[in-house]
Write a protein that holds these residues in place. Structure first.
Motif, PDB file in Angstrom:
ATOM      1  N   MET A  72      64.259 -18.226  30.477  1.00 56.92           N
ATOM      2  CA  MET A  72      64.371 -17.423  31.698  1.00 56.92           C
ATOM      3  C   MET A  72      63.448 -16.216  31.622  1.00 56.92           C
ATOM      4  O   MET A  72      62.794 -15.842  32.601  1.00 56.92           O
ATOM      5  N   ALA A  73      63.410 -15.577  30.446  1.00 57.03           N
ATOM      6  CA  ALA A  73      62.563 -14.390  30.285  1.00 57.03           C
ATOM      7  C   ALA A  73      61.091 -14.753  30.467  1.00 57.03           C
ATOM      8  O   ALA A  73      60.356 -14.047  31.164  1.00 57.03           O
ATOM      9  N   ARG A  74      60.670 -15.871  29.867  1.00 54.68           N
ATOM     10  CA  ARG A  74      59.263 -16.286  29.992  1.00 54.68           C
ATOM     11  C   ARG A  74      58.904 -16.561  31.450  1.00 54.68           C
ATOM     12  O   ARG A  74      57.822 -16.197  31.908  1.00 54.68           O
ATOM     13  N   MET A  75      59.809 -17.190  32.189  1.00 51.02           N
ATOM     14  CA  MET A  75      59.513 -17.516  33.572  1.00 51.02           C
ATOM     15  C   MET A  75      59.438 -16.250  34.429  1.00 51.02           C
ATOM     16  O   MET A  75      58.537 -16.102  35.255  1.00 51.02           O
ATOM     17  N   HIS A  76      60.362 -15.323  34.217  1.00 54.85           N
ATOM     18  CA  HIS A  76      60.368 -14.114  35.049  1.00 54.85           C
ATOM     19  C   HIS A  76      59.218 -13.175  34.673  1.00 54.85           C
ATOM     20  O   HIS A  76      58.712 -12.449  35.534  1.00 54.85           O
ATOM     21  N   LEU A  77      58.806 -13.175  33.416  1.00 47.41           N
ATOM     22  CA  LEU A  77      57.687 -12.327  33.022  1.00 47.41           C
ATOM     23  C   LEU A  77      56.372 -12.896  33.548  1.00 47.41           C
ATOM     24  O   LEU A  77      55.403 -12.152  33.735  1.00 47.41           O
ATOM     25  N   THR A  99      70.144 -20.242  47.991  1.00 44.53           N
ATOM     26  CA  THR A  99      70.508 -20.977  46.776  1.00 44.53           C
ATOM     27  C   THR A  99      69.331 -21.799  46.272  1.00 44.53           C
ATOM     28  O   THR A  99      69.074 -21.863  45.059  1.00 44.53           O
ATOM     29  N   ILE A 100      68.621 -22.452  47.198  1.00 41.48           N
ATOM     30  CA  ILE A 100      67.448 -23.251  46.794  1.00 41.48           C
ATOM     31  C   ILE A 100      66.412 -22.368  46.094  1.00 41.48           C
ATOM     32  O   ILE A 100      65.869 -22.724  45.036  1.00 41.48           O
ATOM     33  N   ASP A 101      66.127 -21.200  46.674  1.00 43.99           N
ATOM     34  CA  ASP A 101      65.160 -20.287  46.060  1.00 43.99           C
ATOM     35  C   ASP A 101      65.620 -19.853  44.667  1.00 43.99           C
ATOM     36  O   ASP A 101      64.808 -19.734  43.741  1.00 43.99           O
ATOM     37  N   ALA A 102      66.923 -19.606  44.521  1.00 43.21           N
ATOM     38  CA  ALA A 102      67.451 -19.172  43.218  1.00 43.21           C
ATOM     39  C   ALA A 102      67.298 -20.262  42.166  1.00 43.21           C
ATOM     40  O   ALA A 102      66.955 -19.992  41.008  1.00 43.21           O
ATOM     41  N   ILE A 103      67.533 -21.521  42.572  1.00 43.65           N
ATOM     42  CA  ILE A 103      67.386 -22.634  41.617  1.00 43.65           C
ATOM     43  C   ILE A 103      65.924 -22.777  41.209  1.00 43.65           C
ATOM     44  O   ILE A 103      65.611 -22.966  40.028  1.00 43.65           O
ATOM     45  N   GLN A 104      65.016 -22.670  42.177  1.00 40.25           N
ATOM     46  CA  GLN A 104      63.594 -22.801  41.867  1.00 40.25           C
ATOM     47  C   GLN A 104      63.125 -21.674  40.940  1.00 40.25           C
ATOM     48  O   GLN A 104      62.281 -21.888  40.066  1.00 40.25           O
ATOM     49  N   ASN A 105      63.680 -20.471  41.138  1.00 36.29           N
ATOM     50  CA  ASN A 105      63.280 -19.326  40.317  1.00 36.29           C
ATOM     51  C   ASN A 105      64.114 -19.178  39.054  1.00 36.29           C
ATOM     52  O   ASN A 105      63.956 -18.206  38.318  1.00 36.29           O
ATOM     53  N   GLN A 106      65.053 -20.134  38.847  1.00 34.68           N
ATOM     54  CA  GLN A 106      65.944 -20.093  37.687  1.00 34.68           C
ATOM     55  C   GLN A 106      66.672 -18.752  37.607  1.00 34.68           C
ATOM     56  O   GLN A 106      66.783 -18.160  36.532  1.00 34.68           O
ATOM     57  N   ASP A 107      67.154 -18.292  38.748  1.00 35.44           N
ATOM     58  CA  ASP A 107      67.904 -17.035  38.787  1.00 35.44           C
ATOM     59  C   ASP A 107      69.386 -17.354  38.599  1.00 35.44           C
ATOM     60  O   ASP A 107      70.105 -17.669  39.550  1.00 35.44           O
ATOM     61  N   PHE A 108      69.835 -17.276  37.357  1.00 30.38           N
ATOM     62  CA  PHE A 108      71.192 -17.694  37.025  1.00 30.38           C
ATOM     63  C   PHE A 108      72.240 -16.845  37.737  1.00 30.38           C
ATOM     64  O   PHE A 108      73.305 -17.338  38.123  1.00 30.38           O
ATOM     65  N   ALA A 109      71.977 -15.568  37.927  1.00 32.87           N
ATOM     66  CA  ALA A 109      72.964 -14.681  38.550  1.00 32.87           C
ATOM     67  C   ALA A 109      73.305 -15.145  39.966  1.00 32.87           C
ATOM     68  O   ALA A 109      74.479 -15.170  40.369  1.00 32.87           O
ATOM     69  N   ILE A 110      72.299 -15.537  40.748  1.00 30.61           N
ATOM     70  CA  ILE A 110      72.541 -15.992  42.118  1.00 30.61           C
ATOM     71  C   ILE A 110      73.209 -17.365  42.109  1.00 30.61           C
ATOM     72  O   ILE A 110      74.163 -17.608  42.861  1.00 30.61           O
TER      73      ILE A 110
END
Length: 325
Positions: free
Chosen positions: A36-41, A281-292
């Motif tokens: 998750m960190a690698r993707m968000h960075l 929700t779709i955007d959160a899954i694509q961005n791997q945003d676990f919190a959402i």
């Protein structure tokens, strides 16, 4: 009834704990906090220090399920599962991994979802019941036969065909309404027409066949034959006896889908560019945003439990003989 409702609400607690734990495990089986960190960075070459800083900033530096280095209850509470889950039960969704307020986003995006889903449900229900009653009234005729054939054909067509075909025909060829997009206030109606029409048409096949089966089952019961023997008209028998006695299964199908109205349709909102909770929700899954993802799954489970409870309560309204104990 009060004791029944309280008991059902207490049963909901372990169910929600299980749903949250299962979501947590499934998500982190696919994505570790490091991934998750690698993707968000967003960089190909991310240093270990940058990953550790991102994890500490977003609360992912602790062990997932069990903290062997902590003392006493801290072995379970000093974990990502506990820290990320405990606030959900007071509906404090916190911030997304990108720093957005999830509760605020939900309060803003629920209205476009409801604006599409509520008229789709109401109009679709009226169309399906009317069509099904018509087929039941003319049962055994050519109208009934070709009506069933049409329903089966509509059921066999993918929902994507209705969406893309509606956009091409109504939005591009006839240029009656915009193909996609959304606006606020009264100007939003022109963006709602096409998704609602597509949603209603897409539900006619399955909905009509389901309601027709219910009505035909009621038509063959003894009390309906008795009503006809008394000289009541077929119209009165259908609306007064058949439709009323088919209300419980109809209510079961309607109330259970109410939570889905709030959550929104993933496909419809994505194709029509509706900024609702489905596309959120779709955007959160694509961005791997676990919190959402965690917040939306938890919210969906809560709404589904409330929907089932409302279904039970609606039984007592539709049929006074039903008692909740």
């Amino acid at each position: 009834m009060t004791a029944y409702i309280v008991r059902r609400l207490l049963y909901a607690i372990p169910i929600l704990i299980g749903v949250n734990a299962l979501t947590f495990v499934l998500f982190f089986v696919v994505n570790s906090p490091d991934d998750m960190a690698r993707m968000h960075l967003g960089n190909k070459r991310v240093t270990d220090q940058a990953i550790q800083s991102w994890k500490e900033e977003h609360g992912y530096e602790k062990p997932l399920l069990y903290n062997a280095g902590a003392d006493g209850a801290g072995k379970l509470t000093e974990t990502i599962l506990f820290q990320k889950s405990i606030k959900l039960f007071v509906f404090d969704f916190g911030q997304s991994d990108s720093g957005r307020d999830i509760g605020f986003d939900i309060s803003q995006r629920m209205w476009p979802s409801l604006a599409i889903a509520v008229p789709t449900l109401i109009v679709g229900l009226l169309v399906n019941i009317t069509f099904a009653l018509t087929l039941a009234f003319f049962r055994g005729s050519y109208l009934d036969f070709w009506g069933v054939v049409l329903c089966v054909a509509m059921m066999s067509i993918s929902g994507l065909f209705y969406i893309i075909g509606g956009q091409y025909l109504v939005g591009k060829l006839l240029n009656l309404v915009p193909i996609s997009g959304y606006d606020t206030g009264i100007a939003a109606w022109k963006f709602m027409v096409l998704p609602v029409v597509v949603g209603v048409i897409g539900s006619v096949g399955a909905g009509t066949r389901w309601y027709r089966t219910l009505f035909l089952e009621e038509i063959n019961r003894d009390f309906v034959r008795s009503a006809r023997a008394k000289g009541l008209s077929e119209h009165w028998v259908l609306f007064r006896h058949v439709l009323q006695n088919a209300l419980i299964p109809i209510l079961t199908g309607v109330v259970v889908v109410l939570p889905a109205l709030f959550i929104g349709s993933l496909l419809t909102e994505s194709f029509f560019g509706i900024p609702g909770l489905g596309s959120y929700t779709i955007d959160a899954i694509q961005n791997q945003d676990f919190a959402i993802v965690r917040a939306m799954v938890f919210l969906g489970a809560v709404l589904y439990i409330i929907g089932l409870l409302l279904t039970d309560i609606s039984y007592t309204i539709a049929d006074p003989r039903v008692r909740l104990e």
